[in-house]
Write a protein that holds these residues in place. Structure first.
Motif, short mmCIF file in Angstrom:
data_model
loop_
_atom_site.label_atom_id
_atom_site.label_comp_id
_atom_site.label_asym_id
_atom_site.label_seq_id
_atom_site.Cartn_x
_atom_site.Cartn_y
_atom_site.Cartn_z
N VAL A 21 -14.09 -4.20 -2.70
CA VAL A 21 -13.30 -3.13 -2.09
C VAL A 21 -13.36 -3.29 -0.58
N VAL A 22 -12.20 -3.24 0.04
CA VAL A 22 -12.12 -3.26 1.50
C VAL A 22 -11.92 -1.82 1.95
N SER A 23 -12.94 -1.24 2.55
CA SER A 23 -12.81 0.11 3.09
C SER A 23 -12.35 0.02 4.54
N PRO A 74 0.83 -1.22 0.00
CA PRO A 74 0.00 0.00 0.00
C PRO A 74 0.86 1.26 0.00
N PHE A 75 0.21 2.38 -0.31
CA PHE A 75 0.87 3.67 -0.23
C PHE A 75 -0.09 4.66 0.42
N LEU A 132 -9.77 -5.51 -4.23
CA LEU A 132 -9.45 -6.93 -4.33
C LEU A 132 -9.88 -7.44 -5.70
N ILE A 133 -8.93 -8.02 -6.42
CA ILE A 133 -9.20 -8.59 -7.74
C ILE A 133 -8.88 -10.07 -7.68
N ARG A 134 -9.88 -10.90 -7.97
CA ARG A 134 -9.65 -12.34 -8.02
C ARG A 134 -9.62 -12.78 -9.48
N ALA A 162 -4.37 0.52 -1.97
CA ALA A 162 -3.64 -0.60 -2.56
C ALA A 162 -4.58 -1.36 -3.49
N THR A 163 -3.98 -2.14 -4.36
CA THR A 163 -4.71 -3.12 -5.17
C THR A 163 -4.07 -4.47 -4.94
#
Length: 228
Positions: free
Chosen positions: A200-202, A29-30, A190-192, A39-40
């Motif tokens: 998306v995790v907030s 992350p940044f 989150l990409i699966r 982050a992704t």
């Protein structure tokens, strides 16, 4: 790690030093100009889940998130589903052959089951749609606004809610609102693999409403004046 508080940049460095930061540097992350963490995370073509239960966490998701939130603090897993027993409190509204929550509770009534400010960390992965709710046997998903209002009762100031969803939840988070209870501190996409929904995790931090803080300060000033 024990319960000491970390700022966002310390969290980034902790993740960078973890197995995930070393193996997948692009996932680190940044902290952006708005002082939020982003982050992704590309989770790849692993179709497994932790338990095989519909909608359970993707493989390694919790370990990744623990690299970002490593504090050893009182933790709740809300909408816990089939999550195995562990050093946390599992909360779900159903109990059956696959689900064995530690506390059987509606997410909209958490204040009836826990003392104020019990938790410092909450993971939440609610049903995303009515169809998901039908599969889980829980009906339509609860409105996030109602759930966050209950979480505000049981999460300590400075604690965090890690909310996975396909939409951005509504809660009392507007800057300048004297009744503000939550601050958005980041978001992780989150990409699966194919045929999986983007999620998306907030990341939310519990804050003391300014109206409440002012009232407490006034009470303390009055108490000091009465004893002087």
């Amino acid at each position: 790690m024990r319960g000491g508080r970390m700022n966002l940049r310390e969290r980034v460095e902790h993740y960078r030093a973890s197995e995930f930061g070393r193996r997948f540097p692009a996932s680190i992350p940044f902290v952006a100009a708005d002082e939020r963490l982003y982050a992704t995370w590309i989770l790849g073509n692993d179709y497994r889940s932790i338990t095989g239960f519909h909608g359970s966490y993707p493989p390694a998701y919790l370990r990744r998130m623990a690299a970002l939130f490593p504090e050893d603090v009182p933790t709740m897993h809300l909408f816990a589903g089939s999550l195995p027993q562990g050093p946390y409190v599992r909360v779900d509204s159903k109990r059956d052959e696959q689900r064995s929550p530690d506390v059987l509770a509606d997410a909209r009534e958490l204040g009836k089951h826990f003392a104020p400010r019990t938790f410092r960390k909450v993971y939440a992965d609610p049903p995303y749609t009515k169809e998901d709710g039908h599969i889980y046997g829980t009906g339509a998903p609860p409105r996030p606004k109602l759930v966050f209002a209950e979480l505000a009762k049981v999460v300590d100031v400075g604690g965090h809610v890690i909310w996975m969803d396909t939409t951005h939840p509504m809660c009392r988070s507007a800057e300048g609102n004297p009744d503000r209870e939550w601050s958005l501190i980041g978001a992780i996409t989150l990409i699966r693999s194919s045929n999986h929904r983007y999620r998306v995790v907030s990341l939310w931090e519990r804050v003391e409403p300014t109206r409440r803080a002012a009232a407490v300060a006034a009470e303390e000033d009055a108490a000091c004046s009465s004893t002087s």
